[in-house]
Each structure stands twice: as structure tokens, then as C-alpha cells.
Design a protein around this motif. Structure first.
Motif, PDB file in Angstrom:
ATOM      1  N   LEU A  65       0.828  -1.206   0.000  1.00  0.00           N
ATOM      2  CA  LEU A  65       0.000   0.000   0.000  1.00  0.00           C
ATOM      3  C   LEU A  65       0.864   1.258   0.000  1.00  0.00           C
ATOM      4  O   LEU A  65       0.554   2.239  -0.695  1.00  0.00           O
ATOM      5  CB  LEU A  65      -0.928  -0.008   1.213  1.00  0.00           C
ATOM      6  CG  LEU A  65      -1.822   1.227   1.388  1.00  0.00           C
ATOM      7  CD1 LEU A  65      -2.761   1.378   0.198  1.00  0.00           C
ATOM      8  CD2 LEU A  65      -2.608   1.143   2.690  1.00  0.00           C
ATOM      9  N   ILE A  66       1.942   1.243   0.739  1.00  0.00           N
ATOM     10  CA  ILE A  66       2.809   2.425   0.810  1.00  0.00           C
ATOM     11  C   ILE A  66       3.478   2.671  -0.534  1.00  0.00           C
ATOM     12  O   ILE A  66       3.563   3.826  -0.995  1.00  0.00           O
ATOM     13  CB  ILE A  66       3.855   2.228   1.928  1.00  0.00           C
ATOM     14  CG1 ILE A  66       3.145   2.112   3.281  1.00  0.00           C
ATOM     15  CG2 ILE A  66       4.847   3.377   1.952  1.00  0.00           C
ATOM     16  CD1 ILE A  66       4.076   1.792   4.428  1.00  0.00           C
ATOM     17  N   ARG A  67       3.938   1.613  -1.186  1.00  0.00           N
ATOM     18  CA  ARG A  67       4.544   1.785  -2.502  1.00  0.00           C
ATOM     19  C   ARG A  67       3.508   2.261  -3.526  1.00  0.00           C
ATOM     20  O   ARG A  67       3.825   3.051  -4.432  1.00  0.00           O
ATOM     21  CB  ARG A  67       5.180   0.480  -2.958  1.00  0.00           C
ATOM     22  CG  ARG A  67       6.456   0.132  -2.216  1.00  0.00           C
ATOM     23  CD  ARG A  67       7.256  -0.917  -2.989  1.00  0.00           C
ATOM     24  NE  ARG A  67       6.461  -2.126  -3.190  1.00  0.00           N
ATOM     25  CZ  ARG A  67       6.423  -3.151  -2.319  1.00  0.00           C
ATOM     26  NH1 ARG A  67       7.139  -3.090  -1.210  1.00  0.00           N
ATOM     27  NH2 ARG A  67       5.681  -4.213  -2.559  1.00  0.00           N
ATOM     28  N   PHE A  68       2.282   1.780  -3.390  1.00  0.00           N
ATOM     29  CA  PHE A  68       1.223   2.234  -4.302  1.00  0.00           C
ATOM     30  C   PHE A  68       0.973   3.730  -4.149  1.00  0.00           C
ATOM     31  O   PHE A  68       0.868   4.467  -5.149  1.00  0.00           O
ATOM     32  CB  PHE A  68      -0.057   1.448  -4.017  1.00  0.00           C
ATOM     33  CG  PHE A  68      -1.262   1.987  -4.721  1.00  0.00           C
ATOM     34  CD1 PHE A  68      -1.448   1.750  -6.077  1.00  0.00           C
ATOM     35  CD2 PHE A  68      -2.210   2.740  -4.033  1.00  0.00           C
ATOM     36  CE1 PHE A  68      -2.566   2.262  -6.733  1.00  0.00           C
ATOM     37  CE2 PHE A  68      -3.317   3.239  -4.677  1.00  0.00           C
ATOM     38  CZ  PHE A  68      -3.499   3.009  -6.045  1.00  0.00           C
ATOM     39  N   VAL A  69       0.882   4.188  -2.899  1.00  0.00           N
ATOM     40  CA  VAL A  69       0.665   5.628  -2.670  1.00  0.00           C
ATOM     41  C   VAL A  69       1.856   6.429  -3.176  1.00  0.00           C
ATOM     42  O   VAL A  69       1.681   7.493  -3.804  1.00  0.00           O
ATOM     43  CB  VAL A  69       0.414   5.885  -1.174  1.00  0.00           C
ATOM     44  CG1 VAL A  69       0.343   7.378  -0.892  1.00  0.00           C
ATOM     45  CG2 VAL A  69      -0.866   5.208  -0.719  1.00  0.00           C
ATOM     46  N   HIS A  70       3.054   5.929  -2.946  1.00  0.00           N
ATOM     47  CA  HIS A  70       4.252   6.638  -3.390  1.00  0.00           C
ATOM     48  C   HIS A  70       4.292   6.765  -4.909  1.00  0.00           C
ATOM     49  O   HIS A  70       4.749   7.793  -5.449  1.00  0.00           O
ATOM     50  CB  HIS A  70       5.495   5.899  -2.884  1.00  0.00           C
ATOM     51  CG  HIS A  70       6.778   6.552  -3.279  1.00  0.00           C
ATOM     52  ND1 HIS A  70       7.514   6.148  -4.379  1.00  0.00           N
ATOM     53  CD2 HIS A  70       7.457   7.590  -2.739  1.00  0.00           C
ATOM     54  CE1 HIS A  70       8.589   6.892  -4.485  1.00  0.00           C
ATOM     55  NE2 HIS A  70       8.587   7.784  -3.509  1.00  0.00           N
ATOM     56  N   SER A  71       3.837   5.734  -5.592  1.00  0.00           N
ATOM     57  CA  SER A  71       3.855   5.779  -7.059  1.00  0.00           C
ATOM     58  C   SER A  71       2.670   6.538  -7.638  1.00  0.00           C
ATOM     59  O   SER A  71       2.763   7.088  -8.748  1.00  0.00           O
ATOM     60  CB  SER A  71       3.859   4.346  -7.619  1.00  0.00           C
ATOM     61  OG  SER A  71       4.967   3.618  -7.137  1.00  0.00           O
TER      62      SER A  71
END
Length: 335
Positions: free
Chosen positions: A138-144
Motif C-alpha cells: 500500500l505504501i509503494r502504491f501511494v508513493h507511485s
């Protein structure tokens, strides 16, 4: 191994400082911020896009905070396990959280050792790293997605502005279309600024989260190499070292035994010399004196041999008396 310093704790402190600063900024610049986002210049579409950007940002930050709290807990379990291993506890993981990384690594190492399988620390490290990466989806999704949401808002707002410009060209009055153009440009500007600021802050804390993750995994691997593998593995070098340590311990014990033996021999010689000196100093008369003192002290009677001696000394006197009486009788008869 440096396990005392926690990158997760420092990151949480920085997040708290950021939130306090953000709240103060909103309080002192509330008129400007309200005028920028709630004024009629931004269209409803622009407000929806800004709301989506803010929602992504706050959801990502909440997930970062939760993961940081988990890393702090994992490091606490790791420190406790290391203390128990240093104390040679019977079951060091009995009182620890069973689903933590350190406990799972301890169970994995001991399971492999029990099965007699070789311990591949690189494979265990890769597995732990993949497991932790799967928890940051989820964190990588938000970052991207965060910066793309700003780009999407900009594109949509500019499209609305172009639609207004097309209507302006086709209409002789064009006042309404001019408002559409201005609203679209304002929405594009606000969504771009919102996405850039949110991405800038989120990217920093995302990097700090990665630092905390790498630090935690490194500490787990250090604990594995320093405390777990040496306790269960028996390589050729470790066996040679243990034999050398055992040989040195036996040599030291033998030297101590020789020292004790020498001390006992010296003590025996000293005791024998003391006994010889004592025998030389004590004479027969001295022993008689000691006997007399003991007899007087305990009020004992005279020994039998002293009574017999007195009787022998009195026998000649009695014989001489009988002889004198016989001579007197003979003299009387003659007369």
C-alpha cells in the motif's frame, strides 16, 4: 552489533514534528489556504481531485506510522531475545511474541538444526526481505500514485480550460466560458501544488521507512550470525576451536593439580619435621611429670606398680624384725 539506536523511533518523532508544524501553518495561514481551495475559482472536479490526493497522502502516512510502530516492537523483541541468549535461557522465545521476525528466525534455525539440514543464511535473509516487502504494498502504491494523481488533476483541469476556450471562440459574449477557463486553470494549479507538496513529504518518510526496515533486517541477520548459528552449527573450524579451548582448559587444570600436589608434599614434610622435633624434645621424665599432673588433676589413685614397689621395699624390714625376735627368745632359754 548496534541494536540500541532505532531509526523507526526517530522517524516517528519527525512525523510528530511535521504534524505540529503543519497544524501551526494551517492556523496562521488559514485565510490563504481557505481562499485557495474553497473559493469559487476551483471547479468541483478540481476539489474532488485535491480531496483524492489528500486522502492518498493521509492513508499512506497512516500506514507508515503503523509499520514504524511495528518495527519498534520488533526491535524490542529482538533485544529481549539477545538478552535471553546471552543468559543461556532454557527456552528464550517462550515469553516473546511468536509472530515476530526474531522469534521466527530462531525457530527456523533450530528446526533446520534438528532436521540436520545445512543452514543457508542468505536464503533466510531473502525470505525475510520478501516478506517485509509484501507488507509495504500500500505504501509503494501511494508513493507511485501520488504524483500521478497531481498530473491527472492537471490534465483534467487543463482539458476543462480548453473546453471553455473553445466555447469562448464560438460565442460572441463568452463571459461564461471565460469563467470556465479560469476555473480550469486554478484547478490545474491547485492540484499540481497539492500533489507536489504531498509527494515531497511522503517520499521523505517513505525513504526513512526503508531505512528503518533495512536496519531491522540487518540486526536480525547480525543476531543470526552471532548468536544462533554458532550455537547449533558444528563446522570444522568451530570444532577445532572447541578442541583447542578444551586442551587449554585441561592444561590449566593439570598445572593447578601439580601446584596443589607440591603444596601437599611440602605440608607433609613440614608436619613430619614438626613431629620429629616434638619427639626429640619430650623425654621419659617429662612424660612421667605429665602423667603425675594428669593424675593429680583428675584425682586418680596411685597405679598398681607403685603399690607393688612399696610392698617389695617393706619385705626386708619385716624379715629383719622376725630375726631379732628369734635371737631374743634364744637368749632367754640359755639363761
Amino acid at each position: 552489533m548496534n541494536v540500541g539506536k532505532s531509526s523507526a523511533k526517530s522517524t516517528l518523532i519527525q512525523i510528530v514534528i511535521f504534524l505540529i508544524t503543519f497544524a501551526l501553518l494551517i492556523f496562521y495561514k488559514k485565510d490563504t489556504i481557505v481562499g485557495m481551495y474553497i473559493s469559487g475559482e476551483i471547479s468541483k472536479t478540481g476539489m474532488i481531485i485535491n480531496a483524492i490526493i489528500f486522502a492518498l497522502f493521509f492513508v499512506g502516512m497512516l500506514r507508515i506510522v503503523l509499520v514504524l510502530f511495528r518495527y519498534i516492537n520488533e526491535q524490542g523483541v529482538l533485544l529481549q531475545l539477545i538478552e535471553y541468549l546471552k543468559e543461556n535461557a532454557q527456552d528464550p522465545v517462550a515469553r516473546l511474541q511468536q509472530n515476530s521476525l526474531a522469534v521466527n528466525r530462531y525457530n527456523s534455525i533450530h528446526w533446520l538444526a534438528k532436521q540436520g539440514s545445512p543452514i543457508n543464511q542468505e536464503a533466510l535473509a531473502s525470505s525475510a526481505n520478501a516478506y517485509e516487502n509484501s507488507r509495504l504494498t500500500l505504501i509503494r502504491f501511494v508513493h507511485s500514485t501520488l504524483i500521478l494523481a497531481g498530473v491527472f488533476g492537471t490534465v483534467v483541469s487543463l482539458s476543462m480550460a480548453l473546453i471553455g476556450a473553445s466555447g469562448l471562440l464560438n460565442s460572441p459574449e463568452g463571459v461564461k466560458e471565460m469563467g470556465t477557463i479560469i476555473s480550469g486553470m486554478s484547478s490545474a494549479l491547485s492540484s499540481t501544488i497539492t500533489a507536489i507538496v504531498c509527494f515531497f513529504v511522503f517520499a521523505y518518510f517513505y525513504l526513512r521507512l526503508n531505512d528503518a526496515r533495512i536496519q531491522l533486517l540487518t540486526q536480525v541477520e547480525d543476531m543470526t550470525g552471532m548468536y544462533l548459528i554458532p550455537s547449533v552449527s558444528h563446522t570444522e573450524e568451530s570444532l577445532i576451536n572447541k578442541v583447542s579451548e578444551l586442551t587449554n582448559a585441561l592444561n590449566q587444570a593439570a598445572e593447578k593439580l601439580l601446584m596443589v600436589e607440591d603444596r601437599f608434599i611440602l605440608a607433609g614434610d613440614t608436619l613430619q619435621q614438626a613431629v620429629n622435633d616434638l619427639h626429640g624434645q619430650i623425654s621419659h621424665s617429662g612424660i612421667d611429670d605429665i602423667k603425675d599432673l594428669i593424675r593429680k588433676g583428675f584425682h586418680l589413685s596411685e597405679p598398681e606398680y607403685d603399690t607393688d614397689k612399696s610392698a617389695e621395699q617393706n619385705e626386708p624390714v619385716t624379715g629383719m624384725g622376725q630375726k631379732v625376735d628369734g635371737d631374743n627368745k634364744a637368749t632367754d632359754l640359755t639363761t
